[in-house]
Write an enzyme that holds these catalytic residues in place. Structure first.
Site, PDB file in Angstrom:
ATOM      1  N   ASP A 159       0.844  -1.205   0.000  1.00 27.63           N
ATOM      2  CA  ASP A 159       0.000   0.000   0.000  1.00 27.63           C
ATOM      3  C   ASP A 159       0.879   1.255   0.000  1.00 27.63           C
ATOM      4  OD1 ASP A 159      -2.201  -1.807   0.370  1.00 27.63           O
ATOM      5  OD2 ASP A 159      -1.551  -1.966   2.449  1.00 27.63           O
ATOM      6  N   HIS A 187      -4.470  -3.407   6.632  1.00 28.91           N
ATOM      7  CA  HIS A 187      -4.318  -3.660   5.200  1.00 28.91           C
ATOM      8  C   HIS A 187      -5.676  -4.099   4.676  1.00 28.91           C
ATOM      9  CE1 HIS A 187      -3.061  -5.030   1.336  1.00 28.91           C
ATOM     10  NE2 HIS A 187      -3.560  -6.220   1.590  1.00 28.91           N
TER      11      HIS A 187
HETATM   12  P1  NAI Z   1      -2.084 -18.415  -4.165  1.00 27.88           P
HETATM   13  O1  NAI Z   1      -3.429 -19.035  -3.943  1.00 27.88           O
HETATM   14  O2  NAI Z   1      -1.497 -18.388  -5.523  1.00 27.88           O
HETATM   15  O3  NAI Z   1      -1.024 -19.144  -3.220  1.00 27.88           O
HETATM   16  C1  NAI Z   1      -1.256 -19.433  -1.882  1.00 27.88           C
HETATM   17  C2  NAI Z   1      -0.464 -20.679  -1.533  1.00 27.88           C
HETATM   18  O4  NAI Z   1      -0.550 -20.856  -0.120  1.00 27.88           O
HETATM   19  C3  NAI Z   1      -1.010 -21.963  -2.176  1.00 27.88           C
HETATM   20  O5  NAI Z   1       0.062 -22.674  -2.781  1.00 27.88           O
HETATM   21  C4  NAI Z   1      -1.575 -22.740  -0.973  1.00 27.88           C
HETATM   22  O6  NAI Z   1      -1.454 -24.130  -1.128  1.00 27.88           O
HETATM   23  C5  NAI Z   1      -0.693 -22.215   0.150  1.00 27.88           C
HETATM   24  N1  NAI Z   1      -1.236 -22.372   1.500  1.00 27.88           N
HETATM   25  C6  NAI Z   1      -2.501 -22.193   1.930  1.00 27.88           C
HETATM   26  N2  NAI Z   1      -2.598 -22.454   3.240  1.00 27.88           N
HETATM   27  C7  NAI Z   1      -1.355 -22.796   3.660  1.00 27.88           C
HETATM   28  C8  NAI Z   1      -0.816 -23.190   4.907  1.00 27.88           C
HETATM   29  N3  NAI Z   1      -1.591 -23.330   5.985  1.00 27.88           N
HETATM   30  N4  NAI Z   1       0.518 -23.446   4.982  1.00 27.88           N
HETATM   31  C9  NAI Z   1       1.287 -23.354   3.884  1.00 27.88           C
HETATM   32  N5  NAI Z   1       0.834 -23.002   2.673  1.00 27.88           N
HETATM   33  C10 NAI Z   1      -0.475 -22.731   2.557  1.00 27.88           C
HETATM   34  O7  NAI Z   1      -2.197 -16.948  -3.525  1.00 27.88           O
HETATM   35  P2  NAI Z   1      -1.217 -15.691  -3.686  1.00 27.88           P
HETATM   36  O8  NAI Z   1      -1.664 -14.861  -4.819  1.00 27.88           O
HETATM   37  O9  NAI Z   1       0.193 -16.179  -3.661  1.00 27.88           O
HETATM   38  O10 NAI Z   1      -1.581 -14.880  -2.344  1.00 27.88           O
HETATM   39  C11 NAI Z   1      -1.300 -15.384  -1.060  1.00 27.88           C
HETATM   40  C12 NAI Z   1      -1.892 -14.506   0.022  1.00 27.88           C
HETATM   41  O11 NAI Z   1      -1.326 -13.198   0.013  1.00 27.88           O
HETATM   42  C13 NAI Z   1      -3.407 -14.305  -0.046  1.00 27.88           C
HETATM   43  O12 NAI Z   1      -3.934 -14.459   1.273  1.00 27.88           O
HETATM   44  C14 NAI Z   1      -3.542 -12.859  -0.477  1.00 27.88           C
HETATM   45  O13 NAI Z   1      -4.751 -12.287  -0.006  1.00 27.88           O
HETATM   46  C15 NAI Z   1      -2.348 -12.241   0.201  1.00 27.88           C
HETATM   47  N6  NAI Z   1      -1.932 -10.939  -0.320  1.00 27.88           N
HETATM   48  C16 NAI Z   1      -1.557  -9.973   0.600  1.00 27.88           C
HETATM   49  C17 NAI Z   1      -1.159  -8.719   0.199  1.00 27.88           C
HETATM   50  C18 NAI Z   1      -0.764  -7.667   1.220  1.00 27.88           C
HETATM   51  O14 NAI Z   1      -0.546  -6.521   0.807  1.00 27.88           O
HETATM   52  N7  NAI Z   1      -0.638  -7.958   2.503  1.00 27.88           N
HETATM   53  C19 NAI Z   1      -1.125  -8.380  -1.243  1.00 27.88           C
HETATM   54  C20 NAI Z   1      -1.483  -9.453  -2.127  1.00 27.88           C
HETATM   55  C21 NAI Z   1      -1.878 -10.687  -1.664  1.00 27.88           C
END
Ligand code: NAI
Length: 324
Positions: A159, A187
């Protein structure tokens, strides 16, 4: 060269993981003299995909990578880890209420907290990226008994970087010319991009208030949704970049007189209830952050702060049973 440090990434088989791991491996996060052992953690069903990521890391022949641990076992995954980027989280599915999202992720971060408390380095630095990241971090930190609470943070750097770009674009300068801005709060769409002390090229800079309230703040708050609309996928590369920036700044510090944004345990500053994981302007020196005190808060900003505080208090109340 220094001895290697261990860097854990959860959700390592996911989108953000794919944009993050290779840059960490190349030395962008901790510098060209810091070898790393990568700890890649994901869920059992994702192990085949994670193995593909491991093969690609091997095929990059990175000089700084001294080892790779790829696992669905968190006891192994967090063993002696120095830095953790907690990306893995349960995404919000269609029709899912925010309360359900908090609950499902609450379980994940309760468990992870236990493993980190038991197995990680006592000096571990943690950034929670998986959403809702502030409250996930609160739940995680609540499980920690033997590591300082200030080592547990959540990411609002994306952000912050988004705000920096919008302001640079408006003022016709480079992003690196924009200083002394910060994100306060959650966030989430209630985040508060604070720019009343902004400098551009080291001079006090202001922009008109109408643009701030009607264009700038909504643009920063809704940038994630705009990218999903355009890409049909979420903003993984810029999120991964921001997570790296968060750690790099935490290790290397902020420039004299400047500050950045990190969601950290509140000490009561700016009237924010103690203990909430809240984004503040922070200055960082020698690996320690401190909240920048005394920034003037206008009536306009106080109204926005009150909203984001209320949202985080509501989130905390929704997971109260996990905080015992
Ligand atoms: P994605 O769905 O491509 O990848 C998430 C991965 O986490 C998957 O491989 C899944 O198997 C794994 N996963 C789920 N639960 C798990 C656990 N308990 N232990 C280990 N691995 C686990 O999602 P992406 O795009 O990589 O996003 C991940 C997260 O980041 C989402 O929650 C999203 O909302 C968040 N995010 C946060 C931002 C911020 O500014 N703080 C910005 C963009 C995304």
């Amino acid at each position: 060269k220094k001895p290697p440090v261990r860097v854990a990434i959860t959700g390592a088989a996911g989108q953000i993981g794919y944009s993050l791991i290779f840059r960490i491996a190349s030395g962008e996060m901790l510098g060209p003299n810091q070898p790393v052992i990568l700890h890649l953690i994901d869920l059992p069903f994702a192990m085949a995909a994670l193995n593909g990521v491991v093969m690609e890391i091997q095929d990059c022949a990175f000089p700084l990578v001294k080892g790779i641990v790829a696992t669905d076992n968190q006891a192994i995954g967090f063993k002696n880890v120095d830095y953790a980027l907690l990306v893995g989280a349960k995404p919000r599915g269609p029709g899912m209420e925010r309360g359900d999202l908090l609950k499902d992720n609450g379980k994940i971060f309760t468990e992870t907290g236990k493993y980190i408390n038991e197995h990680a380095s006592r000096d571990i630095k943690v950034v929670v990226v998986g959403n809702p990241c502030n409250t996930n971090c609160l739940i995680l930190a609540n499980q920690i008994k033997d590591i300082p609470k200030e080592n547990f943070t959540a990411m609002t750097r994306l952000d912050h970087n988004r705000a920096q770009h919008q302001l640079a674009d408006k003022l016709g300068v480079h992003t690196t010319d924009i200083r002394r801005i910060a994100i306060f709060g959650n966030h989430s769409p209630t985040m508060v991009p604070y720019i009343d002390q902004m400098t551009a090229k080291n001079h006090k800079a202001s922009v008109d208030q109408q643009w701030v309230s009607q264009t700038f703040i909504p643009t920063v708050q809704q940038r994630g949704a705009e990218i999903i609309k355009a890409r049909k996928l979420s903003s993984a590369a810029s999120a991964g970049n921001a997570a790296m920036n968060h750690i790099t700044t935490w290790v290397n510090g902020t420039a004299e007189g400047d500050f950045t944004s990190m969601a950290i345990p509140s000490d009561g500053s700016y009237g924010v209830p103690k203990g909430l994981i809240f984004s503040f302007p922070v200055a960082v020196k020698n690996g320690k952050y401190s909240i920048v005190q005394g920034l003037p808060i206008s009536h306009f900003y106080q109204g926005l702060l009150d909203k984001t505080i209320k949202e985080l208090v509501d989130e905390r109340n929704a997971v109260d049973h996990l905080l015992k």
